[in-house]
Motif scaffolding. Structure first.
Motif, PDB file in Angstrom:
ATOM      1  N   ASP A  94     104.256 149.470   0.020  1.00  0.00           N
ATOM      2  CA  ASP A  94     105.079 148.288  -0.207  1.00  0.00           C
ATOM      3  C   ASP A  94     105.087 147.403   1.031  1.00  0.00           C
ATOM      4  O   ASP A  94     105.879 147.609   1.948  1.00  0.00           O
ATOM      5  N   SER A 130     105.895 144.194   1.323  1.00  0.00           N
ATOM      6  CA  SER A 130     107.065 143.314   1.483  1.00  0.00           C
ATOM      7  C   SER A 130     108.226 144.070   2.100  1.00  0.00           C
ATOM      8  O   SER A 130     108.905 143.571   2.996  1.00  0.00           O
ATOM      9  N   GLN A 160     110.252 142.684  -5.501  1.00  0.00           N
ATOM     10  CA  GLN A 160     109.684 142.825  -6.845  1.00  0.00           C
ATOM     11  C   GLN A 160     108.547 143.824  -6.770  1.00  0.00           C
ATOM     12  O   GLN A 160     107.792 143.843  -5.812  1.00  0.00           O
ATOM     13  N   GLN A 161     108.422 144.631  -7.814  1.00  0.00           N
ATOM     14  CA  GLN A 161     107.352 145.637  -7.803  1.00  0.00           C
ATOM     15  C   GLN A 161     106.002 144.970  -8.003  1.00  0.00           C
ATOM     16  O   GLN A 161     105.882 143.994  -8.729  1.00  0.00           O
ATOM     17  N   THR A 162     105.001 145.533  -7.342  1.00  0.00           N
ATOM     18  CA  THR A 162     103.649 145.038  -7.563  1.00  0.00           C
ATOM     19  C   THR A 162     102.964 145.957  -8.579  1.00  0.00           C
ATOM     20  O   THR A 162     103.405 147.071  -8.807  1.00  0.00           O
ATOM     21  N   ARG A 163     101.871 145.452  -9.148  1.00  0.00           N
ATOM     22  CA  ARG A 163     101.180 146.233 -10.175  1.00  0.00           C
ATOM     23  C   ARG A 163     100.580 147.507  -9.568  1.00  0.00           C
ATOM     24  O   ARG A 163     100.607 148.565 -10.169  1.00  0.00           O
ATOM     25  N   GLN A 189     101.732 149.248  -7.316  1.00  0.00           N
ATOM     26  CA  GLN A 189     102.745 150.246  -6.987  1.00  0.00           C
ATOM     27  C   GLN A 189     103.069 151.167  -8.150  1.00  0.00           C
ATOM     28  O   GLN A 189     103.430 152.313  -7.950  1.00  0.00           O
TER      29      GLN A 189
END
Lengths: 270, 237
Positions: free
Chosen positions: A161, A163, B79-82, B84
């Protein structure tokens, strides 16, 4: 000829040591690269390293001294492209790959012509590793292992992650740059034995196979490292026994491992 | 800056490459606040979050942060990424990574950090997930795990970017309950960007509307009475 005798040849010893170390580095770096969807960067870099090698030979430079800086520069470029919202990143990487390959072929055709050397650059040769290459591989591998274990948790956080990592004060771009730098070095070192067309599989396959088998990041990382070295050794032995090209044989071993991992994962799901 | 202030924005303008997306904003975020940021797409909600997190320097004006929030000690739920969603990592590995900003260069997390990670999972009712792989969880469970990670990073302020996107209504409801619990019982200040107005207006203490027509800051009741909020009034009832 037995397996034991095979190791009495100095060129096989060199190939084994350098190849196993490069495979280990490639697998470790491959896990975050594949998970970040950066697999194509590895492939792009191998094409750039082919172009760089061709130019170095034409100009009479020592190949490694010329290709290392070129490929490292390309790694940073591709990383920027991959992260930039303004670029269509996979198209950009394909453009860089094809252009470097074309440049390499043009340079070769105007200088030495299409010889076995070119075939060796493209598809690798077990004879390619010199003593200096082995020494460099040992240094590189030590550096990758040291940096990877020192920054293991940070690499995990940035991979999982970006961000969140940035928000908690981690300089994510530094870790991306570190990954790109180490990947570039690994690819330059490995490409002459594995071949420019085949080296990126060392980065991608072990991570893919390990992801089928393990559920934790640590498990995936360790499994990728172990399978990569095992597949290289198996590939080298088979290539020696049946006189097949080493690069292609190692890729075939990796493919077999990946299919096996898929089969195990499918059986577990049932 | 008062003692209860966590973040104070004065006459803040934010934007990219000299182009301001958001201008002349005044905002106080105090301990225990629950602020919802709403507005149209492209109105600068995410830009504001980046500014509050310290990832984007102001074009003009100031953002002051309480001393304890410096060094990135803000809990953030991005926000979640794809990529992830199918990431091979155990829940414990993910939650522990929230401590990274308080961890030295040692290889292992401390025992205290491990037990606090489990405590945070427990607080969110997700303790039984700790050995599972993140990719095998449902969307709602994944959000809980990321929330537990955010709690490890910070104890006073959480910043959430559209936390219910992609969740089914029941899971979204659960998440709002959890957030209300953290806000009321733990005194956690919450700043949340959301599209989902109804629950936001029910639980939130304040609403910040950013839009091309101007900004509005006030209580949910004032917001619904304002020209910006009137069109949502029916939806909220």
């Amino acid at each position: 000829m037995s397996l034991w005798e095979m190791f009495s040849f100095p060129f096989i010893q060199r190939a084994l040591v350098a190849g196993a170390l490069v495979s280990l580095c490639a697998a470790l770096l491959g896990v975050p690269l594949v998970l970040k969807r950066y697999s194509m960067i590895g492939d792009g870099l191998s094409h750039v390293s082919f172009g760089a090698l061709a130019v170095a030979v034409a100009l009479g430079f020592t190949p490694l001294y010329f290709s290392i800086p070129v490929v490292v520069a390309a790694a940073f470029l591709l990383l920027r492209v991959a992260d930039s919202p303004r670029w269509n990143s996979d198209a950009a990487i394909a453009v860089v790959s094809a252009s470097s390959l074309a440049l390499g072929v043009l340079v070769i055709s105007k200088t030495s012509g299409m010889t076995t050397d070119v075939d060796n650059y493209m598809f690798g040769s077990v004879l390619a590793m010199s003593r200096a290459d082995v020494a460099l591989s040992v240094v590189l591998c030590a550096a990758v292992l040291a940096l990877f274990s020192l920054f293991y948790h940070r690499i995990f956080a940035v991979t999982f992650d970006e961000s969140f990592s940035r928000a908690t004060g981690l300089r994510a771009e530094r870790y991306n740059a570190l990954l790109a730098l180490l990947t570039a070095l690994t690819i330059v070192l490995g490409m002459r034995m594995m071949g420019a067309m085949l080296i990126s599989s060392l980065v991608i396959f072990p991570a893919l196979a390990a992801m089928r088998l393990f559920r934790s990041f640590r498990g995936v990382t360790l499994c990728a490292a172990v399978t990569s070295v095992a597949c290289f050794c198996a590939g080298l032995a088979v290539s020696f026994a049946w006189s097949t090209p080493v690069g292609a044989t190692v890729v075939a071993a990796n493919l077999a491992m990946f299919l096996l991992a898929c089969a195990i994962a499918a059986m577990r799901r049932k | 800056m008062e003692r209860t202030d966590l973040i104070v924005c004065r006459d803040l303008s934010l934007g990219y490459e000299g182009q301001s997306v958001l201008s002349h904003l005044n905002l106080h975020i105090r301990a225990g606040d629950y602020l919802c940021i709403v507005g149209d797409n492209g109105s600068g909600k995410s830009t504001l979050l980046r500014g509050l997190l310290g990832l984007l320097p102001p074009l003009s004006g100031t953002i002051q942060r309480a001393a304890e929030l410096e060094r990135g000690a803000v809990g953030y739920l991005p926000q979640q990424t794809r990529a992830q969603r199918d990431f091979p990592a155990t829940v414990e590995e993910v939650v522990l990574s929230g401590f990274l900003n308080r961890k030295g260069l040692g290889f292992f997390y401390s025992a205290a950090q491990r037990s606090q990670a489990l405590m945070n999972l427990g607080k969110l009712g997700a303790l039984e997930l700790k050995n599972q792989s993140y990719r095998d969880l449902s969307g709602g469970q994944q959000q809980r795990v990321l929330l537990a990670r955010a709690l490890c990073a910070a104890s006073r302020l959480l910043i959430l970017d559209e936390p219910v996107t992609g969740l089914d209504p029941a899971a979204a409801q659960d998440l709002y309950k959890t957030l209300a619990y953290l806000n009321k019982k733990e005194g956690m200040a919450l700043v949340m960007v959301t599209h989902d107005l109804r629950p936001a207006l029910r639980e939130a203490g304040a609403v910040l509307h950013i839009g091309h027509g101007g900004t509005f800051l006030g209580s949910p009741a004032e917001y619904l009475a304002s020209p910006y909020g009137r069109r949502f009034k029916e939806a909220a009832e």
